[in-house]
Design a protein around this motif. Structure first.
Motif, PDB file in Angstrom:
ATOM      1  N   TYR A 350       0.835  -1.209   0.000  1.00 25.50           N
ATOM      2  CA  TYR A 350       0.000   0.000   0.000  1.00 25.50           C
ATOM      3  C   TYR A 350       0.868   1.256   0.000  1.00 25.50           C
ATOM      4  N   LEU A 351       1.933   1.255   0.793  1.00 25.72           N
ATOM      5  CA  LEU A 351       2.813   2.427   0.842  1.00 25.72           C
ATOM      6  C   LEU A 351       3.505   2.646  -0.503  1.00 25.72           C
ATOM      7  N   LEU A 352       3.869   1.563  -1.168  1.00 26.23           N
ATOM      8  CA  LEU A 352       4.530   1.661  -2.473  1.00 26.23           C
ATOM      9  C   LEU A 352       3.529   1.782  -3.613  1.00 26.23           C
ATOM     10  N   GLU A 353       2.225   1.861  -3.272  1.00 29.44           N
ATOM     11  CA  GLU A 353       1.136   2.030  -4.235  1.00 29.44           C
ATOM     12  C   GLU A 353       1.117   0.925  -5.285  1.00 29.44           C
ATOM     13  N   MET A 354       1.484  -0.279  -4.855  1.00 30.13           N
ATOM     14  CA  MET A 354       1.361  -1.457  -5.706  1.00 30.13           C
ATOM     15  C   MET A 354      -0.039  -2.054  -5.579  1.00 30.13           C
ATOM     16  N   GLU A 371      -5.690  -3.718   9.062  1.00 27.62           N
ATOM     17  CA  GLU A 371      -4.783  -2.790   9.744  1.00 27.62           C
ATOM     18  C   GLU A 371      -3.857  -2.102   8.742  1.00 27.62           C
ATOM     19  N   ALA A 372      -3.417  -2.845   7.735  1.00 24.07           N
ATOM     20  CA  ALA A 372      -2.541  -2.262   6.713  1.00 24.07           C
ATOM     21  C   ALA A 372      -3.261  -1.152   5.950  1.00 24.07           C
ATOM     22  N   VAL A 373      -4.525  -1.379   5.602  1.00 22.29           N
ATOM     23  CA  VAL A 373      -5.314  -0.351   4.912  1.00 22.29           C
ATOM     24  C   VAL A 373      -5.455   0.890   5.796  1.00 22.29           C
ATOM     25  N   ALA A 374      -5.788   0.675   7.073  1.00 20.59           N
ATOM     26  CA  ALA A 374      -5.991   1.799   7.983  1.00 20.59           C
ATOM     27  C   ALA A 374      -4.700   2.593   8.182  1.00 20.59           C
ATOM     28  N   TYR A 375      -3.572   1.891   8.305  1.00 17.97           N
ATOM     29  CA  TYR A 375      -2.294   2.603   8.495  1.00 17.97           C
ATOM     30  C   TYR A 375      -1.912   3.383   7.243  1.00 17.97           C
ATOM     31  N   ALA A 376      -1.914   2.707   6.086  1.00 21.07           N
ATOM     32  CA  ALA A 376      -1.470   3.363   4.858  1.00 21.07           C
ATOM     33  C   ALA A 376      -2.379   4.526   4.477  1.00 21.07           C
ATOM     34  N   HIS A 394      11.307   0.260  -0.593  1.00 21.09           N
ATOM     35  CA  HIS A 394      11.211  -0.548  -1.803  1.00 21.09           C
ATOM     36  C   HIS A 394      12.431  -1.452  -1.962  1.00 21.09           C
ATOM     37  N   CYS A 395      13.612  -0.931  -1.633  1.00 12.76           N
ATOM     38  CA  CYS A 395      14.844  -1.707  -1.783  1.00 12.76           C
ATOM     39  C   CYS A 395      15.003  -2.745  -0.673  1.00 12.76           C
ATOM     40  N   THR A 396      14.271  -2.585   0.405  1.00 15.71           N
ATOM     41  CA  THR A 396      14.538  -3.363   1.610  1.00 15.71           C
ATOM     42  C   THR A 396      13.475  -4.381   1.943  1.00 15.71           C
ATOM     43  N   TRP A 397      12.194  -4.036   1.721  1.00 12.47           N
ATOM     44  CA  TRP A 397      11.149  -4.854   2.335  1.00 12.47           C
ATOM     45  C   TRP A 397      11.097  -6.276   1.791  1.00 12.47           C
TER      46      TRP A 397
END
Length: 477
Positions: A350-354, A371-376, A394-397
């Motif tokens: 979600y953070l990387l808008e994928m 929870e991921a939706v609510a956080y992002a 992006h390089c790490t996760w």
């Protein structure tokens, strides 16, 4: 060459059959061992040996990622095993039904909330805003019925009936602010009326709470109403751009009612402080609430990762890091991201808008897609504001996800990932949203290779057994 030709011409079909059967058996053993090693350690044995021993011999350099930290001292094995798997929590940043959820439905024609989610909210309202002494006040009796109504218009009508009986019915104003107000400005007006009435009722309850258990229950209910109203007023101020005022209201609320930490007001405070870019204050809040004895959340873990990433993200380059290795600050950032990904692996997409976002539900499942939706939904802007933070993520996760042991029952930092999150998330999130599931690890190349080799050699053995003369001609050719 002539000797080899003579030798090949003397070979019988039995030799070719024995050869293919033997090679099939050996490749099968290798495949089984590779699969077992991957299931236990999460890596391919052949790949690991080639990286660790062969690459240095041919001049390659491999910068291995930092080893993940061990379990925190305060988290015993017993406490992790006793941890409830799928406990649903109230979303600390849930939106307003009338001013936000209903507006979305008017525009798109889609229901943003599920019946299960709204039913949980109705249960929350009955627990927070009702008590055994409601029969003593007619307005509270009406509101007790109002929270059980399924139809929004019936609830709103009951709230007006309660106000006709008692113009200082705080819970009636709360219901109108949540469901009738079509803008945040209107909701704030209702909440201010609720605050005025709630403070007056709260003072009365304080003066007589020691008289009987019924009065204690009434004080507890009036305290819940007052805290709820102040929190929502702070959220109104945050949404209307008065962020410093919202931060002050949240801090005052946390000081006035320090025992109500289960309401997670600190998550509202973290989001508001990030909007102010007051990163030192964010770190101070994290130092207090990111404790081994307190339950974790995506907001806690990913905010901690964001602050660590902020220290290195602007100058971070994957190419440079691969040549010189990771610095101490970069290792800390990578470990923080690893910790966050292990807690909730759904957030990065979600953070990387994928993956597309939807409105967050009123309840969330920790470590789940809800929870991921609510956080992002609320924190994506904060990640974008820090230059290079999303690039570092992006390089790490994906690399850090590969470091999490396989299968899912083994975790470095947290109790095992709950197996029932997908089912619960489907009940919390709208039907038009594609629920994210635990991202499965891709099988390494050598497992695919050994599986293919085993299958190919087994097929050759079968063909040699069925068509010996033809396969001998083919082999000689």
């Amino acid at each position: 060459l002539s000797t080899v030709t003579v030798f090949l011409s003397t070979l019988t079909p039995k030799f070719y059959f024995a050869l293919t059967v033997t090679s099939s058996f050996i490749s099968g053993l290798i495949f089984v061992f590779e699969w077992w090693h991957f299931r236990k350690y999460g890596t391919s044995f052949i790949e690991q040996v080639s990286v660790s021993h062969l690459r240095p011999l041919i001049g390659g350099v491999e910068n291995s990622p930092p080893a993940p930290a061990a379990f925190s001292a305060g988290e015993s094995e017993t406490s992790r095993q006793n941890m409830p798997e799928c406990k649903v929590w109230r979303n600390p940043l849930n939106l307003f039904r009338g001013a936000e959820y209903s507006r979305y439905m008017w525009v798109t024609g889609k229901e943003p909330l599920t019946y299960y989610d709204m039913n949980l909210s109705a249960q929350d309202h009955q627990n927070f805003f009702t008590c055994d002494t409601d029969a003593l006040r007619p307005s509270d009796t009406v509101m007790q019925k109002a929270w059980r109504e399924r139809n929004p218009q019936a609830r709103i009508k009951a709230a007006y009936q309660a106000l006709e009986l008692n113009n200082d019915c705080a819970t009636a104003y709360v219901l109108l602010a949540e469901e009738e107000a079509t803008t945040i400005v209107d909701a704030e007006k209702y909440f201010k009326q609720a605050l005025k009435a709630g403070e007056m009722i709260y003072r009365r309850s304080q003066n007589c709470h020691a008289q009987s258990p019924q009065h204690e229950a009434q004080l507890r209910r009036d305290t819940n109403v007052l805290v709820y109203v102040k929190r929502r007023l702070a959220m109104c101020a945050r949404k209307l751009g008065r962020i410093r005022e919202a931060v002050k209201m949240m801090r005052d609320l946390m000081k006035e009612f320090p025992l109500l930490s289960m309401m997670n007001i600190h998550e509202n405070l973290l989001e508001a402080l990030l909007e102010l870019q007051a990163y030192a204050d964010v770190q101070a809040v994290l130092a207090k609430y990111d404790d081994i004895s307190l339950p974790k959340s995506a907001a806690i873990c990913y905010t901690a990762a964001l602050l660590k990433a902020r220290a290195v993200s602007e100058r971070f380059s994957p190419e440079t890091a691969s040549k010189r290795g990771l610095s101490t600050a970069e290792i800390n950032a990578v470990e923080a991201i690893h910790r966050a990904v292990e807690f909730n692996p759904h957030v990065p997409k979600y953070l990387l808008e994928m993956k597309s976002l939807v409105l967050p539900p009123e309840h969330i499942l920790k470590r789940g897609d809800s929870e991921a939706v609510a956080y992002a939904f609320f924190h994506l802007q904060h990640w974008k504001r820090i230059e290079g933070a999303l690039n570092l993520l992006h390089c790490t996760w994906e690399g850090t996800f590969r470091m999490i042991p396989y299968p899912l029952e083994k975790g470095h930092l947290f109790y095992p990932y709950p197996s029932c999150t997908e089912t619960a998330d489907r009940e919390l999130l709208p039907t038009f949203h594609e629920v994210s599931v635990y991202p499965q690890k891709e099988l390494p190349f050598f497992i695919h290779f050994t599986a293919g080799l085993c299958s190919f050699s087994a097929m050759l053995a079968l063909l040699t057994h069925q068509f010996p003369e033809l396969m001998v001609i083919f082999a000689k050719a």
